[in-house]
Design a protein around this motif. Structure first.
Motif, PDB file in Angstrom:
ATOM      1  N   TYR A  69     -38.089 -48.640 -43.569  1.00 38.60           N
ATOM      2  CA  TYR A  69     -37.375 -47.418 -43.955  1.00 38.60           C
ATOM      3  C   TYR A  69     -36.315 -47.063 -42.916  1.00 38.60           C
ATOM      4  CZ  TYR A  69     -36.793 -42.354 -44.766  1.00 38.60           C
ATOM      5  OH  TYR A  69     -36.288 -41.090 -44.956  1.00 38.60           O
ATOM      6  N   MET A  70     -36.659 -47.187 -41.632  1.00 39.51           N
ATOM      7  CA  MET A  70     -35.697 -46.937 -40.562  1.00 39.51           C
ATOM      8  C   MET A  70     -34.566 -47.959 -40.612  1.00 39.51           C
ATOM      9  SD  MET A  70     -34.722 -45.194 -37.948  1.00 39.51           S
ATOM     10  CE  MET A  70     -33.764 -45.322 -36.427  1.00 39.51           C
ATOM     11  N   GLY A 142     -44.924 -41.497 -34.981  1.00 43.84           N
ATOM     12  CA  GLY A 142     -44.157 -40.250 -34.983  1.00 43.84           C
ATOM     13  C   GLY A 142     -42.700 -40.476 -34.624  1.00 43.84           C
ATOM     14  N   ALA A 143     -42.457 -41.367 -33.640  1.00 42.39           N
ATOM     15  CA  ALA A 143     -41.082 -41.665 -33.232  1.00 42.39           C
ATOM     16  C   ALA A 143     -40.309 -42.338 -34.362  1.00 42.39           C
ATOM     17  CB  ALA A 143     -41.100 -42.559 -31.994  1.00 42.39           C
ATOM     18  N   LEU A 144     -40.942 -43.310 -35.020  1.00 43.74           N
ATOM     19  CA  LEU A 144     -40.288 -44.021 -36.113  1.00 43.74           C
ATOM     20  C   LEU A 144     -39.943 -43.088 -37.266  1.00 43.74           C
ATOM     21  CD1 LEU A 144     -41.867 -47.527 -36.908  1.00 43.74           C
ATOM     22  CD2 LEU A 144     -39.449 -46.928 -36.730  1.00 43.74           C
ATOM     23  N   LEU A 145     -40.918 -42.279 -37.681  1.00 43.32           N
ATOM     24  CA  LEU A 145     -40.712 -41.412 -38.832  1.00 43.32           C
ATOM     25  C   LEU A 145     -39.648 -40.362 -38.547  1.00 43.32           C
ATOM     26  CD1 LEU A 145     -41.489 -40.605 -41.666  1.00 43.32           C
ATOM     27  CD2 LEU A 145     -43.362 -39.232 -40.731  1.00 43.32           C
ATOM     28  N   SER A 146     -39.668 -39.781 -37.357  1.00 43.07           N
ATOM     29  CA  SER A 146     -38.681 -38.744 -37.030  1.00 43.07           C
ATOM     30  C   SER A 146     -37.270 -39.319 -36.993  1.00 43.07           C
ATOM     31  CB  SER A 146     -39.012 -38.104 -35.679  1.00 43.07           C
ATOM     32  OG  SER A 146     -38.833 -39.033 -34.622  1.00 43.07           O
ATOM     33  N   ALA A 147     -37.101 -40.492 -36.364  1.00 42.64           N
ATOM     34  CA  ALA A 147     -35.769 -41.110 -36.287  1.00 42.64           C
ATOM     35  C   ALA A 147     -35.263 -41.474 -37.669  1.00 42.64           C
ATOM     36  CB  ALA A 147     -35.822 -42.340 -35.387  1.00 42.64           C
ATOM     37  N   ALA A 148     -36.141 -42.041 -38.501  1.00 40.34           N
ATOM     38  CA  ALA A 148     -35.731 -42.438 -39.852  1.00 40.34           C
ATOM     39  C   ALA A 148     -35.318 -41.227 -40.688  1.00 40.34           C
ATOM     40  CB  ALA A 148     -36.859 -43.195 -40.535  1.00 40.34           C
TER      41      ALA A 148
END
Length: 499
Positions: A69-70, A142-148
């Motif tokens: 997704y990212m 959390g880092a991946l989802l927030s950036a995406a």
């Protein structure tokens, strides 16, 4: 009566036609998310097959989906910088540009994506300060989802933000939420932040230097075509030589310092070969062309295509880490590796990142390509070549040392550098003024060029839209704190739910 029936039939046919157009439009809207969903299903299959017999299969599959997704969001937002200048200069069509970028993005990710992935995965946050593998897993989630999510929002509103800023801010915010301020490697973060300032300046400097060289040796000469025949092959050879040297360093199993002479020799050999092959090609292209700047645009299309492909390769090598870095840390954590400078980066992870970036570009990228390529300053093939080449060289230099620079910064910095240099050159270049005097005296054929039709108007003309600069700077400024804050919130929620 028959006429009325015919009119009625025509109206009915028009209605059917409108319905067909409407259904076609709807089907296109459905096809885009449909293809994205198919890609995510393929990612689930690849991650599942690669993790058979490994612990935490479900967690790794979820992380792979988030990384995909990212990657799709990176392709939608960030890859516009790679081909935007070339499309804006009308060197090739949007379709051809998308195809070139897609192939080169995947190649760059697979061939040279390892170094920057390690920096994102373990260089920003000290993983040894977290309490076990579970914290590492959900912090990186959390880092991946927030950036995406942040990149998705930016793409939706049409803002070309930095995906590198997003993931670095996300990892930093998630790390602070998980283990406090002391867990962040502030010296590494300072180096990354410094590179964000230096990289657009370096990109602008290289672009200006190349453009100044082109103006001096080709554009403002008495015989433009003869000058182009001499120097365009040199530019092509230099570009391929530098790229070959970079690839030799990336693919070599020996240290770069010990093998440097051999790497330089290989680059020089490929550069000379490229120069030799391009000489007859450029000469053949120049046959029958008039001694005008418009003719130079034809001769610069080929090097522009190569430079755009090179920039896409460099982007894949550098920015695949924005999607795959956290995934690599998660996979390593599920296998018990909780600390260390080097995180294993399997082939399937790089493949997901490179393919995701390409698919995001193909499905969602054209909107920002027009902003980057057409709305900041006017680009022709010569200027676009300078932008693409300078951005590629800058990103390649950063990738070779594992530094996650922002390709958005570099490309936009190069575009602004080219535009501002043109403003200065029109007002201050003695060579240009001498060239105009020769043309006014009839020693050279007339040719229309930007800013030359009315010299007084050229003195007060701005060739760069300052409003876009302010908008882009504002988007860059807010990205890191916004992504960090969102990551901290999501990480705390995940800790509460899963730990």
């Amino acid at each position: 009566m028959k006429a009325r029936r015919k009119d009625t039939l025509d109206k009915d046919l028009e209605k059917i036609t409108y319905v067909e157009y409407a259904s076609l439009s709807i089907s296109r809207r459905i096809a885009v998310p449909g293809l994205a969903c198919l890609f995510l299903i393929a990612v689930i299959l690849v991650a599942s097959l690669s993790q058979l017999g490994q612990p935490a299969l479900g967690v790794v599959v979820i992380a792979s989906v988030l990384a995909a997704y990212m990657a799709v969001n990176i392709g939608a937002n960030d890859v516009a910088n790679n081909i935007g200048a070339a499309v804006g200069a009308r060197a090739f069509s949007l379709t051809l540009g998308l195809a070139i970028a897609a192939v080169c993005e995947i190649s760059g990710a697979l061939v040279a994506g390892h170094s920057v992935v390690n920096t994102i995965a373990s260089g920003i946050v000290d993983l040894s300060q977290l309490q076990g593998p579970q914290q590492i897993v959900w912090m990186m989630m959390g880092a991946l989802l927030s950036a995406a999510l942040w990149v998705n929002i930016a793409t939706w509103i049409g803002a070309p933000i930095s995906t590198t800023h997003s993931i670095v801010g996300g990892v930093m915010g998630a790390g602070i939420a998980a283990a406090g301020m002391a867990s962040v490697n502030w010296s590494m973060l300072a180096g990354i932040a410094l590179s964000w300032v230096a990289s657009p300046l370096l990109g602008a400097i290289i672009a200006v230097a190349v453009l100044a060289f082109i103006k001096t040796t080709i554009i403002y000469t008495a015989d433009k075509i003869a000058a182009a025949r001499r120097w365009v092959p040199v530019l092509i050879g230099t570009m391929f030589g530098a790229f070959t040297t970079y690839l030799a360093i990336e693919l070599s199993v020996t240290p770069a310092t010990s093998g440097l002479p051999l790497f330089l020799l290989s680059g020089m050999a490929v550069g000379l070969l490229s120069w030799g092959l391009s000489v007859p090609l450029v000469r053949r292209q120049s046959l029958g062309l008039e001694n005008r700047n418009q003719s130079l645009r034809v001769l610069f299309k080929l090097p522009l295509i190569f430079s755009a492909a090179l920039l896409s390769f460099a982007h894949g090598a550098n920015d695949v880490a924005n999607a795959i870095g956290p995934l690599a840390a998660i996979v390593s954590a599920t296998r018990g590796v909780t600390a260390g400078a080097n995180v294993a980066v399997p082939f399937w992870e790089l493949l997901i990142g490179g393919a995701g970036i390409s698919i995001g570009l193909l499905l969602f990228g054209p909107k920002l390509i027009h902003l980057v390529g057409k709305e900041i300053t006017k680009l022709n093939p010569m200027r676009a070549y300078c932008v693409a080449l300078s951005a590629a060289v800058t990103v390649i230099l950063a990738s070779s040392v594992g530094m996650p620079v922002s390709s958005t910064h570099v490309a936009v910095g190069s575009i602004f550098g080219v535009g501002l240099f043109r403003e200065w050159y029109i007002r201050n270049s003695k060579r240009r003024q001498a060239y105009l005097r020769m043309r006014a005296a009839g020693e050279l054929p007339p040719a229309k060029e930007d800013g030359e039709a009315n010299p007084e108007e050229a003195q007060r003309r701005y060739l760069v839209r300052r409003s876009h600069l302010l908008t882009i700077l504002a988007a860059w400024t807010i990205t890191v704190p916004a992504a960090a804050g969102l990551a901290a919130i999501l990480t705390l929620i995940m800790f509460r739910l899963f730990i």
